[in-house]
Write an enzyme that holds these catalytic residues in place. Structure first.
Site, PDB file in Angstrom:
ATOM      1  N   GLU A  38     -46.669  82.641  77.536  1.00  0.00           N
ATOM      2  CA  GLU A  38     -45.494  83.511  77.569  1.00  0.00           C
ATOM      3  C   GLU A  38     -44.499  83.070  78.651  1.00  0.00           C
ATOM      4  O   GLU A  38     -44.882  82.672  79.739  1.00  0.00           O
ATOM      5  CB  GLU A  38     -45.911  84.960  77.797  1.00  0.00           C
ATOM      6  CG  GLU A  38     -46.806  85.537  76.689  1.00  0.00           C
ATOM      7  CD  GLU A  38     -46.103  85.638  75.341  1.00  0.00           C
ATOM      8  OE1 GLU A  38     -44.845  85.575  75.299  1.00  0.00           O
ATOM      9  OE2 GLU A  38     -46.808  85.778  74.316  1.00  0.00           O
ATOM     10  N   CYS A  71     -50.000  93.704  77.575  1.00  0.00           N
ATOM     11  CA  CYS A  71     -49.941  92.289  77.928  1.00  0.00           C
ATOM     12  C   CYS A  71     -48.643  91.968  78.668  1.00  0.00           C
ATOM     13  O   CYS A  71     -48.651  91.368  79.742  1.00  0.00           O
ATOM     14  CB  CYS A  71     -50.055  91.425  76.670  1.00  0.00           C
ATOM     15  SG  CYS A  71     -51.710  91.431  75.951  1.00  0.00           S
ATOM     16  N   HIS A 129     -51.488  84.519  75.696  1.00  0.00           N
ATOM     17  CA  HIS A 129     -52.084  85.237  74.576  1.00  0.00           C
ATOM     18  C   HIS A 129     -53.064  84.298  73.871  1.00  0.00           C
ATOM     19  O   HIS A 129     -52.736  83.132  73.617  1.00  0.00           O
ATOM     20  CB  HIS A 129     -51.006  85.672  73.579  1.00  0.00           C
ATOM     21  CG  HIS A 129     -50.466  87.028  73.837  1.00  0.00           C
ATOM     22  ND1 HIS A 129     -49.140  87.269  74.169  1.00  0.00           N
ATOM     23  CD2 HIS A 129     -51.064  88.249  73.822  1.00  0.00           C
ATOM     24  CE1 HIS A 129     -48.961  88.564  74.338  1.00  0.00           C
ATOM     25  NE2 HIS A 129     -50.106  89.182  74.138  1.00  0.00           N
TER      26      HIS A 129
END
Length: 201
Positions: free
Chosen positions: A89, A152, A171
């Site tokens: 991310e 998250c 992830h």
């Protein structure tokens, strides 16, 4: 390990929704085993923590985690049913968290202004490095610019608020794509890159 040169913290999430066994935490547990048997990074202490899928817990505990361990790297790991590879991310947002957590709560965003924080880690180079090592770890990696506006992304934002140059979120796919050991090997490869890149060992 009497005198570790540095400390790395890796978190995975506990059960939520249909993920009664969370692939992120299962992978982190396997990563712990790999690390314990690693000669390469014997001077790097790895601390693994399971985090409940709770906004309140994350908002209170994450700043404490940084103070407690003074880590050189914090790697947060979460499961995504959409992920088909290790998904690194890029950033996290301060608001927009409308989905309820396991306590049937969501953050009070009344006075929260929209803010976006980016990781200071070169994730493009990291991603390329993971993909070059596919034969070794059997994992591929990709970049993402949408962490999902749930726990998250929320935990990612909390750590980015403390130290963006030392914070990463990945992830991972569910068990039907990668086994826990396969994912753990990929996470090990990520940490190996970061340690060398930041010249920690």
């Amino acid at each position: 390990m009497n005198d570790p040169k540095c400390t790395i913290v890796v978190t995975g999430f506990g059960p939520f929704g249909t993920h009664m066994v969370n692939a992120s935490w299962e992978a982190v547990k396997e990563l712990q085993k790999l690390w314990a048997n690693s000669v390469e990074f014997s001077n790097v202490k790895l601390i693994a923590e399971e985090i409940p899928v709770s906004y309140d817990y994350v908002s209170i505990y994450i700043p404490q985690l940084w103070k407690k361990y003074n880590p050189s790297i914090v790697l947060h790991v979460g499961v995504s049913s959409k992920a088909k590879s290790l998904t690194i991310e890029h950033h996290a947002c301060s608001n927009g968290y409308v989905r309820f957590d396991i306590c049937n709560k969501r953050p009070d965003e009344t006075d929260v202004k929209c803010n976006i924080l980016e990781t200071g880690i070169d994730i493009e180079e990291l991603c390329d490095n993971i993909n070059k090592n596919f034969e070794r770890n059997s994992c591929t990696a990709c970049l993402s610019y949408n962490a999902g506006r749930y726990l998250c992304e929320y935990i990612f934002y909390q750590s980015l608020s403390v130290e963006p140059t030392k914070t990463l979120f990945v992830h991972v796919p569910d068990f039907d794509t990668y086994s826990s050991i396969q994912t753990a090997n990929g996470l090990y490869d990520i940490l190996s890159y970061l340690i060398r890149n930041l010249k920690l060992n």
